[in-house]
Design an enzyme around this catalytic site. Sequence first.
Site, PDB file in Angstrom:
ATOM      1  CB  SER A  43      20.857   3.870  25.145  1.00 41.32           C
ATOM      2  OG  SER A  43      21.851   4.449  24.343  1.00 41.32           O
ATOM      3  CG  ASP A  89      22.702   7.276  21.848  1.00 42.66           C
ATOM      4  OD1 ASP A  89      22.907   8.465  22.152  1.00 42.66           O
ATOM      5  OD2 ASP A  89      22.899   6.334  22.640  1.00 42.66           O
ATOM      6  CG  ASP A 142      21.107   7.583  26.230  1.00 40.63           C
ATOM      7  OD1 ASP A 142      21.631   7.395  25.114  1.00 40.63           O
ATOM      8  OD2 ASP A 142      21.506   7.009  27.262  1.00 40.63           O
ATOM      9  CG  ASP A 195      25.067   7.593  25.824  1.00 41.04           C
ATOM     10  OD1 ASP A 195      24.625   7.213  24.715  1.00 41.04           O
ATOM     11  OD2 ASP A 195      25.043   6.879  26.845  1.00 41.04           O
ATOM     12  CD  GLU A 229      31.763   0.831  23.439  1.00 42.73           C
ATOM     13  OE1 GLU A 229      31.785  -0.409  23.511  1.00 42.73           O
ATOM     14  OE2 GLU A 229      30.814   1.520  23.836  1.00 42.73           O
ATOM     15  N   GLY A 276      25.524 -10.331  25.201  1.00 38.10           N
ATOM     16  CA  GLY A 276      25.377 -10.305  26.652  1.00 38.10           C
ATOM     17  C   GLY A 276      23.943 -10.428  27.114  1.00 38.10           C
TER      18      GLY A 276
END
Length: 578
Positions: free
Chosen positions: A75, A275, A277, A279, A369, A535
Amino acid sequence: MLEINGSEDEDMDLDALTKRSAFHAKPDGLILQYGTAGFRTKAEHLDHVMFRMGLLAVLRSKQTKSTIGVMVTASHNPEEDNGVKLVDPLGEMLAPSWEEHATCLANAEDQNLQSVLMDISEKVAVNLHQDAFVVIGRDTRPSSEKLSQSVIDGVTVLGGQVHDYGLLTTPQLHYMVYCRNTSGQYGEATTEGYYEKLSKAFVELTGQVDCANGIGALKLGEMKPYFSQGLSVQLFNDGSGGKLNYFCGADFVKTHQKPPQGIEMKSNERCCSFDGDADRIVYYYQDVDGHFHLLDGDKIATLISSFLKELVLEIGESLNIGVVQTAYANGSSTRYLEEVVKVPVYCTKTGVKHLHHKAQEFDIGVYFEANGHGTVLFSKAAETKIKQLAKELEDKKSKAAKMLENVIDLFNQCSCLLTPVSSAELGRRQPGQTEGIHIQALLVLLSSLQATGDAISDMLVIEAVLALKGLTIQQWDALYTDLPNRQLKVKVADRQVISTTDAERQVVKPPGLQEAINDLVKKYKLSRAFVRPSGTEDIVRVYAEADSQESADSLAYEVSLAVFQLAGGVGERPQSGF
């Protein structure tokens, strides 16, 4: 495109698995976690992961008796990174329970690979005699083609069939999987089918598109012939020169609050960035005084939600619309949605899988988001109700109900697509007729939004809504004013010392940190702040907003100091000044 058949053996050939896996050995000590974005790390560390995700895709295909997708992409990450994620039968992200299996399989030592694979098969009751079919797509990174071949190796060694689509955007692979598992009802599982589906919704589209030197430029360029008048857009950062996501793309624009390199902006010209890729999408413009204005996922959600709410109000019946955000959503957007648009807003943990799951609770669920990744979902209950209302209501109410009915019908059947209309024909139509054309265009595009968050279809939906509502990008931007905000990172020895609750808006541990944040927030007007652990790395992310940029910066700095002091900060202490 390449289609490959695996071994004809119905049972798992463990000898063949052992021999093939030797070519895809796991590096010593490497531990990875499958998350919302799948696996992501440096490309040179991913060969064994790709092979094993090919294995896992076969098991998932056998268990669901469906086609499964594997996308090779990282991404918005830098070009030297790569990653992989699996796509479930209806174009969804991989089921959470299977994320655990993916992590376990990727981290298994080579000598334990067979036993782990068999253990997963037994746990999920895989019928090894069932056929398996896997489709693969990849982005334009230099490492992606070789890594895709590793996925193919994993699929074929377990006897699965593979269709390698080659270069695709991530949303396009989701589209392919969905088409194959709905017997073509959603559309034709080819890039041509994808382009035809979107191009049926003709809108007059002008502006500049930053494609992050990624796959979006290639695919948007391929799409041009499918529009009757072509796309009146200029593509920048199209991969012909610059590096993927380097000083360009949606993530760069959102994070740095400035235009990407390689784009020449005119005053008040509508621009957007994908971005790597394709999405995610964000919009932006530069005013006559040279000031940069960003319209991110919050603004997109507001625009689309307000339009859908108008249709629902026109019907005069109760349909449950909900907007789902994360803690990163700007406070002004939340207040505008709740107080002006009057739709309920819900907050979830960061990550598309959390927003998607919550959005499924509503008749119409909208989520974006702040980074520009999002979609619109319609429930089966809403479908039934809308079809009934379309038959019963009259006049304007009937028109609104039929608009929504067409959205559902197009999503399920793709049988009523609009023939492209030229600009000349638009000019001959009466105002009401022109509006109808834009509405039909929007309905086609909304049907594309439901399967995945797709930057290309998102862009066309936004353009259609702006045309219908007669809004310029400046007027859209003026719907509400974002509160100034600042995001920072703090390096810590161990990110696991931070634990949060309330959709990551409150800290549970370490003791005293939330109390310190509360005291700091009280010092500033219209302010809030939260912290959450990364994360993937040992950093803590800090977000702060307030009534002025100076206050937001100061609050973010002070919260960063509190994190450094109370959560085991390492390295240089946070510094003021940005």
